[in-house]
Design an enzyme around this catalytic site. Structure first.
Site, PDB file in Angstrom:
ATOM      1  N   GLY A 295     -22.039  23.552  29.103  1.00 52.01           N
ATOM      2  CA  GLY A 295     -22.250  23.161  27.704  1.00 52.01           C
ATOM      3  C   GLY A 295     -21.774  21.750  27.455  1.00 52.01           C
ATOM      4  N   ASN A 296     -21.592  21.392  26.209  1.00 53.99           N
ATOM      5  CA  ASN A 296     -21.061  20.062  25.881  1.00 53.99           C
ATOM      6  C   ASN A 296     -20.301  20.140  24.556  1.00 53.99           C
ATOM      7  OD1 ASN A 296     -22.938  19.331  23.605  1.00 53.99           O
ATOM      8  ND2 ASN A 296     -24.424  19.730  25.235  1.00 53.99           N
ATOM      9  N   HIS A 297     -19.784  18.999  24.116  1.00 55.23           N
ATOM     10  CA  HIS A 297     -18.850  18.997  22.983  1.00 55.23           C
ATOM     11  C   HIS A 297     -19.508  18.872  21.608  1.00 55.23           C
ATOM     12  CE1 HIS A 297     -15.492  18.819  25.683  1.00 55.23           C
ATOM     13  NE2 HIS A 297     -16.020  17.794  26.308  1.00 55.23           N
TER      14      HIS A 297
ATOM     15  N   ALA B 106     -27.514  18.011  21.289  1.00 58.29           N
ATOM     16  CA  ALA B 106     -27.129  17.559  22.627  1.00 58.29           C
ATOM     17  C   ALA B 106     -27.603  18.654  23.587  1.00 58.29           C
ATOM     18  CB  ALA B 106     -25.625  17.377  22.707  1.00 58.29           C
TER      19      ALA B 106
END
Ligand code: PMT
Length: 401
Positions: free
Chosen positions: A211-213, A279
């Site tokens: 995943g990402n932030h 994102a």
């Protein structure tokens, strides 16, 4: 000095966030505003009236009776103000406001107000989501008051969740924007807007994911700005803590890039405007294991395969008159990379943000953006609240409508 000559009246009630109000007062005064403070007796348990009187250079309004025995005219206080902000606002005072009770000085001032009244309810997460409190917030909004949503984060109880008063800098920014005489939003009544937001999670096994932030804050701010402009909004958003079901537009929760792609495809053709703020993971594991991957060798290699590029798909299938807006999150050669993405993905406009700018990008409440149009026209904006930037993006997009 954007606030020169503006009269801001802050009403403090008995919540722990009261200790942050002196910082807000200082920020407002530095920007040229005249500030006065009124507070309930409970508020004085959390922050000293003497501190606030010293900072503002004016007596703090707490009682109908002045120390010299004369009447502290609550109507005059209300009429002095160009804006009244109740922050932090307890569940108790919120309930009194919407029920028309005036058993203390700030409440009587509020009822005499002719200026905009803003409320910043702040409390523990359970209280914040308590049905009667939610109803009271909705009621206050229906009376024309602006209810500033509490933020997510650590609470005085030690719990984590929604309930925090926005930081003084955030409240200050909202006030500054309010007095900035911004041009009216374009009228987007009847227009359908699709927005992607948040991260995507690509599962490796039942326990883990790539995943990402991204928090989804940018997407939510955009959804609200488009909603404010009268558009019919669909927010397709990856795993997040920013939407809570109280939104007055369509929210479509998704997990992976493929899920997001499917939901976009369902709505793209009917959308007049599509904004891609998500994102999205560029790759997903080639195989999702049915069981948890066990620890074995020193090294573990995971094969990844490309995900669909959702923005590029939208660019390829763009309908005449449809407006496509992309984002570019960069860490180097920012402008060059963003321009290349704009062309390659066939967008009309791209919003560049760089992780090299402090306060910009993921998860923060602020961002610093440069908007690049297809014709090469470019404009950079200073660090701002994401909601304010969403309005700026909407104004930039107006050129393509
Ligand atoms: O959610 P927040 O915490 O508020 O953070 C906001 C943000 C940093 C996520 C946002 O401002 C932002 O920059 N979003 C785009 C992030 C990104 O993935 O950028 P990119 O340069 O990798 O992608 C370029 C564009 O293609 C983006 O519009 C992206 O949504 C889109 N894309 C990318 C890959 C993919 N497979 N599909 C896509 O649609």
């Amino acid at each position: 000095m954007a606030l020169r000559g503006k009269h801001i009246l802050i009403g403090i009630t008995g919540g722990i966030a009261a200790y942050k109000i002196p910082l807000l007062v200082r920020l407002l005064i530095k920007e040229g505003a005249e500030v006065r403070v009124m507070m309930t007796e409970a508020a004085a348990q959390f922050v000293s009236p003497f501190t606030l009187a010293t900072l503002t250079g004016a007596p703090v309004g707490m009682d109908f009776r002045r120390p010299d025995g004369t009447w502290n005219n609550h109507v005059a206080w209300a009429h002095w103000a160009d804006l009244i902000l109740m922050a932090p606002l307890t569940a108790n005072t919120l309930a009194k406001i919407v029920n028309g009770q005036a058993d203390n000085f700030p409440l009587a001032v509020l009822m005499s107000a002719e200026c905009p009244v803003w409320l910043s309810p702040s409390m523990d997460l359970e209280m914040y989501r308590y049905p009667a409190v939610r109803d009271n917030m909705a009621k206050a909004a229906s009376y024309g008051m602006r209810v500033i949503p509490a933020e997510e984060g650590e609470l005085a109880s030690g719990l984590k969740g929604q309930g925090r008063m926005p930081e003084p800098e955030h409240l200050f920014e909202l006030i500054r924007q309010h007095f900035q005489n911004r041009p009216p939003l374009p009228d987007l009544t009847g227009k359908k807007v699709l927005i992607t937001a948040g991260p995507t999670y690509e599962h490796l096994d039942p326990v883990r994911f790539i995943g990402n932030h991204s928090s989804g804050k940018t997407g939510k701010a955009l959804a609200e700005a488009f909603r404010d402009a009268g558009a019919e909004v669909s927010l397709i958003i990856g795993p997040n803590h920013v939407v809570d079901g109280s939104e007055d537009y369509e929210v479509v929760p998704v997990t992976s890039a493929n899920d997001m792609f499917e939901e976009v495809k369902k709505r793209l053709d009917n959308s007049h405007i599509a904004v891609f703020a998500a994102a999205v993971a560029d790759y997903q594991p080639a195989e999702v294991k049915d069981n948890k991957i066990k620890k074995a060798d020193e090294r573990l290699t995971i094969e990844l395969v490309r995900n669909p590029d959702i923005l590029a798909y939208a660019g390829r299938h763009k309908k005449p008159g449809q407006v496509i807006v992309g984002f570019a999150l960069e860490t180097d050669r920012e402008l060059e990379n963003a321009k290349e993405k704009l062309a390659r993905k066939n967008a009309d406009m791209i919003v560049l943000n760089s992780l090299r700018d402090p306060g910009a990008g993921f998860a923060t409440d602020t961002n610093k953006i440069t908007v690049i149009h297809r014709d090469g026209n470019t404009r950079s904006y200073p660090l701002k609240d994401k909601k304010a930037l969403a309005y700026d993006i909407l104004h930039e997009l107006e050129k393509h409508l």
